[in-house]
Motif scaffolding. Structure first.
Motif, mmCIF file in Angstrom:
data_model
loop_
_atom_site.group_PDB
_atom_site.id
_atom_site.type_symbol
_atom_site.label_atom_id
_atom_site.label_comp_id
_atom_site.label_asym_id
_atom_site.label_seq_id
_atom_site.Cartn_x
_atom_site.Cartn_y
_atom_site.Cartn_z
ATOM 1 N N PHE B 107 11.625 -3.327 32.009
ATOM 2 C CA PHE B 107 13.441 -3.232 31.909
ATOM 3 C C PHE B 107 14.177 -3.413 31.176
ATOM 4 C CE2 PHE B 107 14.455 -4.333 35.924
ATOM 5 C CZ PHE B 107 15.372 -4.269 36.288
ATOM 6 N N THR B 109 12.981 -1.339 27.979
ATOM 7 C CA THR B 109 13.079 -0.243 27.551
ATOM 8 C C THR B 109 13.757 1.044 28.316
ATOM 9 O OG1 THR B 109 10.291 -0.571 27.734
ATOM 10 C CG2 THR B 109 11.333 2.014 27.522
ATOM 11 N N ALA B 110 14.373 0.554 29.741
ATOM 12 C CA ALA B 110 14.572 1.215 30.595
ATOM 13 C C ALA B 110 15.717 1.284 29.908
ATOM 14 C CB ALA B 110 14.836 0.522 32.847
ATOM 15 N N ILE B 111 16.613 -0.321 30.089
ATOM 16 C CA ILE B 111 17.920 -0.268 29.298
ATOM 17 C C ILE B 111 18.371 0.080 28.575
ATOM 18 C CG2 ILE B 111 19.596 -2.565 28.652
ATOM 19 C CD1 ILE B 111 18.989 -2.631 31.288
ATOM 20 N N GLU B 112 17.507 0.272 27.042
ATOM 21 C CA GLU B 112 17.565 0.797 25.992
ATOM 22 C C GLU B 112 17.777 2.444 26.050
ATOM 23 O OE1 GLU B 112 15.162 -1.000 23.128
ATOM 24 O OE2 GLU B 112 15.516 -2.763 23.706
ATOM 25 N N LEU B 113 17.157 3.264 27.514
ATOM 26 C CA LEU B 113 17.076 4.199 27.077
ATOM 27 C C LEU B 113 18.522 4.907 27.632
ATOM 28 C CD1 LEU B 113 13.873 5.615 29.435
ATOM 29 C CD2 LEU B 113 14.700 5.743 27.117
ATOM 30 N N LEU B 114 18.748 4.115 28.510
ATOM 31 C CA LEU B 114 20.615 4.294 28.051
ATOM 32 C C LEU B 114 21.079 4.866 27.498
ATOM 33 C CD1 LEU B 114 21.917 1.445 30.733
ATOM 34 C CD2 LEU B 114 21.853 4.299 31.460
ATOM 35 N N ALA B 116 19.619 6.147 24.591
ATOM 36 C CA ALA B 116 19.188 7.574 24.592
ATOM 37 C C ALA B 116 20.233 8.989 24.722
ATOM 38 C CB ALA B 116 17.586 7.639 24.672
ATOM 39 N N ILE B 117 20.426 8.905 26.082
ATOM 40 C CA ILE B 117 21.023 9.351 27.189
ATOM 41 C C ILE B 117 22.378 9.926 25.947
ATOM 42 C CG2 ILE B 117 22.275 10.238 28.744
ATOM 43 C CD1 ILE B 117 21.513 7.903 30.516
ATOM 44 N N PRO B 118 21.994 11.761 25.536
ATOM 45 C CA PRO B 118 23.450 11.533 24.783
ATOM 46 C C PRO B 118 24.463 11.605 25.354
ATOM 47 C CG PRO B 118 22.033 13.637 25.288
ATOM 48 C CD PRO B 118 21.668 12.556 26.153
ATOM 49 N N SER B 119 25.874 11.459 24.228
ATOM 50 C CA SER B 119 27.232 11.321 24.775
ATOM 51 C C SER B 119 28.076 11.654 25.420
ATOM 52 C CB SER B 119 27.799 10.037 23.830
ATOM 53 O OG SER B 119 28.987 11.404 23.164
ATOM 54 N N LEU B 169 29.416 1.877 29.810
ATOM 55 C CA LEU B 169 27.348 1.908 30.106
ATOM 56 C C LEU B 169 27.324 2.498 29.007
ATOM 57 C CD1 LEU B 169 26.547 1.499 32.465
ATOM 58 C CD2 LEU B 169 27.293 4.192 32.900
#
Lengths: 298, 307
Positions: B107, B109-114, B116-119, B169
């Motif tokens: 969980f 990691t999933a939040i931290e992946l947010l 990683a999505i380029p701006s 977000l």
């Protein structure tokens, strides 16, 4: 009149249980909100990734990787972003080549020599600020530093601005990873008569290698998706590049131009680029994270 | 030179080289500020302090005042924090206290992946997916049921509200993961003592964990704020890019970063360029102050030191 006397012992537990019930209800309510927030975060991640995948995957085909961009509306010609893929890879690679030695050496100073000094503390503080500094201002800075004096937008300027964004990240991760190396290793190397610098280069760097690589890969993933610093440094180009001294195509400014355009075929292409960048960044991030976890388990 | 002398010389040299590179970071930073300042001077001379509070931005008449983009930057960041702080605290609480142990790492990691999505992908998604939904459903509903000066104007989907939501977000993963780490640093004995007195989980969080970690949480919030202030691409897509001063959440506006992204390469006069550079300098100084405060509160030795 005997009833009131009997009452208090009967009501007191009632009041207590009333308060208790409220506390439990409030507790449950907050815990529920907390869980909803976490599930909501996960939901947003899946929603965004799902949208990008659904809308973008269909634009990915052989032409996408091998052809040059075409003007909007030319559906009969094969269209792709090959030059932008090469441009992004090229600028990211050069940025890495600049930022990694610079950052690793600066991080070495912070971890080994400048732990307590004012000079070290200043450099560390500035690095921490630069990690989160607005990347668009870095773009303005490199414009003034390179583009204006040289008289034209160039791939070099783009690479330098990406390098400046990577530098503080690499510096701080290197410092942290070097600090994690156990003191015993240093002592063992020094006890064998190795000079301090040799101990660092031949023992400590090797011990910290995996961790530093992870930090570097995360920094690469981050700049690969950067757009703002490229807008006024590398600019963009619909052609193949002849050298690093001219405006250079790259995926993120392509994505910006295509997505902001009113043409449906360009917008489709933009979703394709978004898919390509997002997936590459996520894959690198996940793999390096797994590598880091494995290392900490071992 | 004998062996020892060589070793000493090697050490001195190596130390000198690494010190030079660490110093390079300081030089880079100083150059950045000096250069922006120098190039902003024409604008500073022309408009003085009034630049910051004047709300006319007109390239045709060479009249530049930065209040609209400054206001837009502050307003969108404020909205982002309004959405992001409670959500981030909830997520951090879930990750640190509530979630079953096996769920925490994936969980988290999933939040931290947010993050990683380029701006720019956030921006694009905000423009093509989120804002049509807001225009069709949320914004008309807000106008019908709440109304007032905050929700004036046509529900276009883009504008301050959308910018604030997208920014929220993007900063949630930063605030949530730092706050989770702060929660995890609360000593187990303190929590157990409170549970032992009969506190519920929420009471332990409210009366023990939040007071204990308040500096760390404040640092996390300022970190997120620093990020939101300077965020460019995502905001440029959804804020509307209009020189328009309004308290309405539905109205389009502008931020410093989006102004730079849109106009920097189009600046055709020296004063225009200089004004844009001064905008960049203003943005850099604001984020510098906010991030410096964040670093101050997040200093490791200081966290919870007053307990």
């Amino acid at each position: 009149m005997s009833a009131p006397a009997a009452r208090p012992p009967a009501t007191r537990p009632n009041i207590k249980s009333h308060i208790m019930r409220r506390r439990i209800l409030v507790n449950r309510f907050i815990l529920l909100l907390s869980m909803l927030a976490a599930v909501g975060g996960l939901f947003m991640l899946i929603w965004i990734l799902g949208d990008v995948a659904m809308r973008g995957a269909s634009s990915i085909n052989w032409d996408f990787f091998t052809q040059l961009p075409t003007p909007p509306g030319t559906t009969d010609e094969p269209s792709g972003v090959a030059n932008a893929i090469v441009g992004t890879l090229l600028m990211t690679t050069i940025a890495t080549l600049i930022a990694v030695p610079f950052g690793v050496l600066a991080g070495t100073y912070l971890a080994e020599f400048g732990k307590e000094s004012k000079f070290g503390a200043t450099a560390r503080f500035i690095s921490d600020i630069l990690v989160s500094a607005p990347s668009i201002v870095i773009g303005v800075f490199v414009y003034l530093l390179l583009v204006k004096p040289m008289g034209n937008f160039s791939g070099w300027a783009g690479a330098v601005s990406l390098a400046i964004i990577m530098l503080p990240v690499v510096t701080r991760t290197s410092e942290e990873m070097l600090r994690l190396v156990p003191t015993e290793m240093r002592e063992a190397a020094l006890a064998l008569g190795a000079p301090y610098w040799k101990m660092l280069v031949q023992v400590i760097y090797r011990a910290a290698k995996t961790g530093m690589m992870t930090g570097i890969m995360l920094a690469v993933a981050r700049v690969a998706g950067e757009t703002a610093p490229l807008l006024f440094t590398s600019l963009n180009s619909p052609y193949w590049m002849d050298s690093m001294n001219e405006p250079m195509a790259n995926l993120t400014t392509d994505l910006f131009n295509y997505a902001m355009s009113p043409y449906a075929d360009w917008q489709r292409q933009a979703w394709g680029i978004a898919f390509l960048i997002t997936m590459s960044v996520l894959v690198v991030t996940i793999i390096t994270r797994l590598a880091l976890h494995q290392r900490s388990d071992a | 030179m004998n062996r020892v002398q060589r070793a000493v010389a090697g050490d001195t040299l190596f130390r000198g080289i690494t010190r030079g590179f660490a110093g390079g970071i300081i030089v880079l930073f100083a150059t950045l500020i000096i250069m922006l300042w120098q190039q902003a001077l024409p604008s500073i001379h022309a408009f003085g302090f009034g630049f910051l509070i004047d709300s006319s931005w007109n390239p045709v008449t060479n009249q530049f005042g930065a209040w609209i983009p400054i206001f837009g930057t502050l307003f969108s960041t404020f909205l982002a924090l309004l959405f992001a702080i409670p959500l981030s605290l909830g997520i951090a609480l879930f990750l640190a206290e509530l979630a079953p142990t096996w769920m925490r790492a994936p969980f988290g990691t999933a939040i931290e992946l947010l993050a990683a999505i380029p701006s720019i992908v956030y921006g694009m998604w905000g423009l093509f997916v989120l804002s049509p939904l807001l225009a069709d459903y949320l914004q008309p509903w807000l106008q019908d049921h709440i109304g007032g000066p905050l929700f004036l104007g046509a529900p276009m989907g883009i504008g301050m509200l959308t910018a604030g939501m997208i920014l929220a977000l993007m900063i949630i993963p930063f605030i949530a993961s730092v706050t989770r780490d702060v929660f995890l640093m609360v000593p187990q004995q303190l929590k157990e003592a409170a549970y032992g007195l009969g506190c519920t989980t929420w009471e332990v969080v409210r009366d023990v964990m939040i007071p204990y970690g308040k500096k760390g949480i404040a640092g996390a919030v300022f970190l997120g704020m620093g990020r939101a202030l300077g965020e460019t691409m995502a905001v440029t897509f959804v804020i509307g890019n209009a020189y328009h001063l309004s308290w309405s959440l539905l109205a389009p506006g502008n931020s410093i970063a989006s102004t730079l992204a849109n106009e920097f390469t189009e600046a055709d006069s020296d004063l225009y360029l200089s004004s844009l550079i001064e905008l960049g300098l203003v943005l850099f100084l604001i984020t510098f102050i906010v991030l410096a405060i964040a670093q101050w509160w997040l200093r490791p030795r200081k966290m919870g030191a007053d307990q």
